[in-house]
Design a protein around this motif. Structure first.
Motif, PDB file in Angstrom:
ATOM      1  N   ASP A 179       0.850  -1.219   0.029  1.00  0.00           N
ATOM      2  CA  ASP A 179      -0.080  -0.035   0.029  1.00  0.00           C
ATOM      3  C   ASP A 179       1.071   1.234  -0.056  1.00  0.00           C
ATOM      4  OD1 ASP A 179      -2.486  -1.524  -0.068  1.00  0.00           O
ATOM      5  OD2 ASP A 179      -2.691  -1.051   2.366  1.00  0.00           O
ATOM      6  N   ARG A 180       1.997   1.131   0.870  1.00  0.00           N
ATOM      7  CA  ARG A 180       2.561   2.478   1.115  1.00  0.00           C
ATOM      8  C   ARG A 180       3.478   2.643  -0.443  1.00  0.00           C
ATOM      9  NH1 ARG A 180       5.211   1.161   6.250  1.00  0.00           N
ATOM     10  NH2 ARG A 180       6.996   0.986   5.107  1.00  0.00           N
ATOM     11  N   LEU A 181       3.956   1.572  -1.017  1.00  0.00           N
ATOM     12  CA  LEU A 181       4.759   1.820  -2.228  1.00  0.00           C
ATOM     13  C   LEU A 181       3.741   2.269  -3.298  1.00  0.00           C
ATOM     14  CD1 LEU A 181       6.948  -1.293  -1.732  1.00  0.00           C
ATOM     15  CD2 LEU A 181       7.890   1.064  -1.941  1.00  0.00           C
TER      16      LEU A 181
ATOM     17  N   VAL B   5       1.139   4.087  -3.143  1.00  0.00           N
ATOM     18  CA  VAL B   5       0.751   5.358  -2.919  1.00  0.00           C
ATOM     19  C   VAL B   5       1.685   6.225  -2.951  1.00  0.00           C
ATOM     20  CG1 VAL B   5      -0.398   7.075  -1.119  1.00  0.00           C
ATOM     21  CG2 VAL B   5      -1.298   4.787  -1.289  1.00  0.00           C
ATOM     22  N   ALA B   6       3.230   6.087  -2.587  1.00  0.00           N
ATOM     23  CA  ALA B   6       4.417   6.809  -2.587  1.00  0.00           C
ATOM     24  C   ALA B   6       4.358   7.039  -4.265  1.00  0.00           C
ATOM     25  CB  ALA B   6       5.334   6.050  -2.061  1.00  0.00           C
TER      26      ALA B   6
ATOM     27  N   MET C 194      -5.982  13.775  -2.537  1.00  0.00           N
ATOM     28  CA  MET C 194      -6.145  12.597  -1.746  1.00  0.00           C
ATOM     29  C   MET C 194      -7.357  11.621  -2.507  1.00  0.00           C
ATOM     30  SD  MET C 194      -5.497  12.733   1.731  1.00  0.00           S
ATOM     31  CE  MET C 194      -7.134  11.893   2.625  1.00  0.00           C
TER      32      MET C 194
ATOM     33  N   LEU D 225      -4.665   9.555  -4.908  1.00  0.00           N
ATOM     34  CA  LEU D 225      -4.091   8.579  -3.911  1.00  0.00           C
ATOM     35  C   LEU D 225      -5.254   7.397  -3.428  1.00  0.00           C
ATOM     36  CD1 LEU D 225      -1.896  10.637  -1.443  1.00  0.00           C
ATOM     37  CD2 LEU D 225      -1.495   9.880  -3.677  1.00  0.00           C
ATOM     38  N   ARG D 226      -6.278   7.669  -3.333  1.00  0.00           N
ATOM     39  CA  ARG D 226      -7.236   6.867  -3.115  1.00  0.00           C
ATOM     40  C   ARG D 226      -7.710   5.895  -4.115  1.00  0.00           C
ATOM     41  NH1 ARG D 226     -13.505   8.037  -1.250  1.00  0.00           N
ATOM     42  NH2 ARG D 226     -14.215   5.945  -1.233  1.00  0.00           N
TER      43      ARG D 226
ATOM     44  N   TRP E 253      -4.797   3.707  -4.942  1.00  0.00           N
ATOM     45  CA  TRP E 253      -4.625   2.631  -3.799  1.00  0.00           C
ATOM     46  C   TRP E 253      -5.697   1.530  -4.065  1.00  0.00           C
ATOM     47  CZ3 TRP E 253      -8.019   2.743   0.846  1.00  0.00           C
ATOM     48  CH2 TRP E 253      -7.912   1.693   1.766  1.00  0.00           C
ATOM     49  N   GLU E 254      -6.948   1.873  -4.440  1.00  0.00           N
ATOM     50  CA  GLU E 254      -7.775   0.894  -4.567  1.00  0.00           C
ATOM     51  C   GLU E 254      -7.683   0.130  -5.906  1.00  0.00           C
ATOM     52  OE1 GLU E 254     -11.622   3.065  -2.220  1.00  0.00           O
ATOM     53  OE2 GLU E 254     -11.643   3.289  -4.382  1.00  0.00           O
TER      54      GLU E 254
ATOM     55  N   VAL F 209     -14.177  -2.041  -2.028  1.00  0.00           N
ATOM     56  CA  VAL F 209     -14.224  -1.001  -3.087  1.00  0.00           C
ATOM     57  C   VAL F 209     -15.474  -1.007  -3.506  1.00  0.00           C
ATOM     58  CG1 VAL F 209     -13.051  -0.601  -5.070  1.00  0.00           C
ATOM     59  CG2 VAL F 209     -12.127  -1.997  -3.645  1.00  0.00           C
TER      60      VAL F 209
ATOM     61  N   HIS G  85     -18.247   5.252   4.436  1.00  0.00           N
ATOM     62  CA  HIS G  85     -17.446   4.537   3.682  1.00  0.00           C
ATOM     63  C   HIS G  85     -16.314   5.282   2.921  1.00  0.00           C
ATOM     64  CE1 HIS G  85     -15.885   1.772   0.189  1.00  0.00           C
ATOM     65  NE2 HIS G  85     -15.995   2.863  -0.330  1.00  0.00           N
TER      66      HIS G  85
ATOM     67  N   LEU H 166     -10.611   7.699   3.251  1.00  0.00           N
ATOM     68  CA  LEU H 166      -9.810   8.735   3.195  1.00  0.00           C
ATOM     69  C   LEU H 166      -8.730   8.529   4.398  1.00  0.00           C
ATOM     70  CD1 LEU H 166     -12.203  11.425   2.014  1.00  0.00           C
ATOM     71  CD2 LEU H 166     -10.412  10.654   0.733  1.00  0.00           C
TER      72      LEU H 166
ATOM     73  N   VAL I  37      -6.179   6.300   3.407  1.00  0.00           N
ATOM     74  CA  VAL I  37      -5.438   7.196   2.623  1.00  0.00           C
ATOM     75  C   VAL I  37      -4.426   7.728   3.377  1.00  0.00           C
ATOM     76  CG1 VAL I  37      -4.720   8.703   0.670  1.00  0.00           C
ATOM     77  CG2 VAL I  37      -6.485   6.729   0.475  1.00  0.00           C
TER      78      VAL I  37
ATOM     79  N   ILE J 170      -1.713   6.031   5.503  1.00  0.00           N
ATOM     80  CA  ILE J 170      -0.572   5.554   4.653  1.00  0.00           C
ATOM     81  C   ILE J 170       0.177   6.835   4.243  1.00  0.00           C
ATOM     82  CG2 ILE J 170      -0.068   4.557   2.298  1.00  0.00           C
ATOM     83  CD1 ILE J 170      -2.707   3.261   2.417  1.00  0.00           C
TER      84      ILE J 170
ATOM     85  N   GLU K 121       2.768   7.564   6.339  1.00  0.00           N
ATOM     86  CA  GLU K 121       4.027   6.919   6.559  1.00  0.00           C
ATOM     87  C   GLU K 121       4.968   7.012   5.506  1.00  0.00           C
ATOM     88  OE1 GLU K 121       2.486   2.872   6.722  1.00  0.00           O
ATOM     89  OE2 GLU K 121       1.103   3.602   8.584  1.00  0.00           O
ATOM     90  N   LEU K 122       4.636   7.756   4.384  1.00  0.00           N
ATOM     91  CA  LEU K 122       5.425   7.800   3.371  1.00  0.00           C
ATOM     92  C   LEU K 122       6.752   8.665   3.297  1.00  0.00           C
ATOM     93  CD1 LEU K 122       2.776   8.521   0.576  1.00  0.00           C
ATOM     94  CD2 LEU K 122       3.898   6.361   1.427  1.00  0.00           C
TER      95      LEU K 122
ATOM     96  N   LEU L  71      10.058   6.684   2.345  1.00  0.00           N
ATOM     97  CA  LEU L  71      10.014   6.293   1.024  1.00  0.00           C
ATOM     98  C   LEU L  71      10.343   7.121  -0.234  1.00  0.00           C
ATOM     99  CD1 LEU L  71       8.198   4.050   2.738  1.00  0.00           C
ATOM    100  CD2 LEU L  71       7.217   3.382   0.390  1.00  0.00           C
TER     101      LEU L  71
END
Lengths: 192, 218
Positions: free
Chosen positions: A116-118, A120-121, A167, A170-171, A174-175, A186, B34, B39, B42, B45, B48-49, B52
């Motif tokens: 997830d982090r990778l 999103v990054a 956001m 990113l969302r 991520w999904e 989802v 939901h 959000l 997200v 996450i 935490e970036l 990275l």
């Protein structure tokens, strides 16, 4: 910079330079994931190598419509890392299951979380500069919208829209590309 | 019923506490719940970036190993015989070499050299060096090669097209060996020296298992 589509079609055509381009772009993320999962550098290097070799031999299987190249590569890397843990477990005559390895008992991060982090990054890196910078101030420095407006000199309305759009981007990514997770639904997403 | 404002949802996900009427709405509205949950994930996450950014690339030998692996199957196209143009060139150079030999050119003049380093799968203590002399001989020294049930073979490979290569010969038990480079081989093109582990399977093509590699420079 080639899009995933272009890279994928060059890859399918057997162009080794496309694999090198994918490696230059995503090798560090694959290596990071492998290190996180395996905990030692030598195994992580092996898994990185196996991942890109498998990406090459399985290049016909990548469909840019179904996800990004990074998501695809990280999926391969996870499987290779799991294989490596299995064989290590066999070698060590360890009776624990691989699942036990994959869910660290001490509350450390799961593979899903690292993936997830990778992704999103990676998406952060693709955002327009100002949007990304605004989000970083919100994420890393914990600033409010008002503080971000003061720091950056951007109008408050602009800060809000950067963060809302950022956001949402990113969302979405991520999904599409995040690690599969049973708890995550989802569902229909309202336009933000 | 009005849904929560998208900007407000983002703020709630990042830091703010919902007000009373917002809590009431969230209790009754699955869609907003939901969205807020997604959000928040997200945002979690996102926080935490920081570590990275600028991830270190894997070491270069990882790529060398990938390169040699993916070239493996394709290498099974090595021609059994020299193509005619090359054969003609060899004949021409052999004739010239005969003439030159008469004048005893200084044999130790090094025209190209390479340092051989181990690929990822090979113990780090393995290595070697290569010198190509003006008379077309390649002097190769190797150390700590992994034991093999087959033999070690030396190749010159075109780094731009890893399916193109020339086999120079086998390494014996000695740590150093002298192998003739076929005349007419363009060492600017075939600049990658490769030592491979070959099984005794009667297949003259590259096994795909490279042990050492190095690039010739003059």
């Amino acid at each position: 910079m080639d899009s995933d589509d272009e890279l994928a079609s060059r890859l399918r055509g057997g162009d080794e330079r496309a694999l090198r381009a994918a490696y230059d772009r995503h090798g560090a993320a694959v290596f990071y994931l492998a290190q996180r999962l395996l905990g030692n550098r030598a195994d992580a290097e092996d898994v990185t190598q196996l991942t890109f070799v498998a990406a090459w031999t399985g290049r016909d299987g990548y469909d840019p419509q179904r996800g990004t190249m990074l998501g695809w590569l990280l999926g391969i890397a996870r499987r290779k890392a799991v294989d490596r843990m299995r064989s290590a477990a066999r070698d060590d005559r360890v009776t624990e299951t691989v699942r036990a390895h994959l869910v660290p008992p001490d509350g450390r991060e799961t593979p899903e979380r690292v993936v997830d982090r990778l992704v999103v990054a990676d998406e952060m890196g693709r955002l327009p500069e100002e949007q990304r910078r605004t989000l970083e101030l919100a994420f890393f420095d914990d600033l409010t919208h008002h503080q971000i407006a003061a720091v950056t000199g951007l109008p408050l309305g602009t800060v809000k829209s950067h963060i809302r759009r950022g956001m949402a981007n990113l969302r979405r990514r991520w999904e599409v590309d995040g690690a599969p997770s049973g708890s995550r639904s989802v569902g229909p997403t309202r336009a933000l | 019923m009005h849904h929560l404002d998208p900007d407000r949802l983002v703020l709630l996900a990042l830091s703010d506490e919902p007000g009373l009427d917002e809590s009431d709405h969230l209790d009754g509205c699955a869609a907003c719940r939901h969205d807020l949950a997604a959000l928040r994930d997200v945002a979690g996450i996102g926080a935490e970036l920081q570590d990275l950014r600028d991830l270190p690339a894997p070491p270069e030998h990882v790529w060398s190993a990938i390169e040699s692996e993916i070239a493996g199957p394709a290498r099974r196209r090595r021609p059994r015989r020299l193509v005619p143009a090359m054969a003609a060139a060899v004949a021409a150079v052999v004739a010239v070499a005969g003439a030159v030999a008469f004048f005893r050119a200084p044999a130790e003049q090094v025209v190209a050299r390479a340092t051989l380093t181990p690929l990822a799968t090979v113990p780090a203590g393995a290595g070697g060096s290569v010198r190509v002399l003006a008379d077309g001989q390649m002097r190769i020294e190797v150390r700590n090669l992994p034991l093999t049930t087959g033999f070690h073979e030396v190749w010159l490979i075109d780094p731009d097209d890893l399916t193109r290569m020339v086999a120079l010969g086998n390494l014996g038990d000695r740590p150093d060996e002298v192998l003739p480079v076929p005349a007419g081989v363009d060492m600017n093109r075939y600049s990658l020296v490769d030592v491979s582990d070959e099984p005794h399977d009667g297949d003259a093509t590259h096994s795909g298992r490279s042990l050492l590699r190095g690039t010739l420079t003059s």
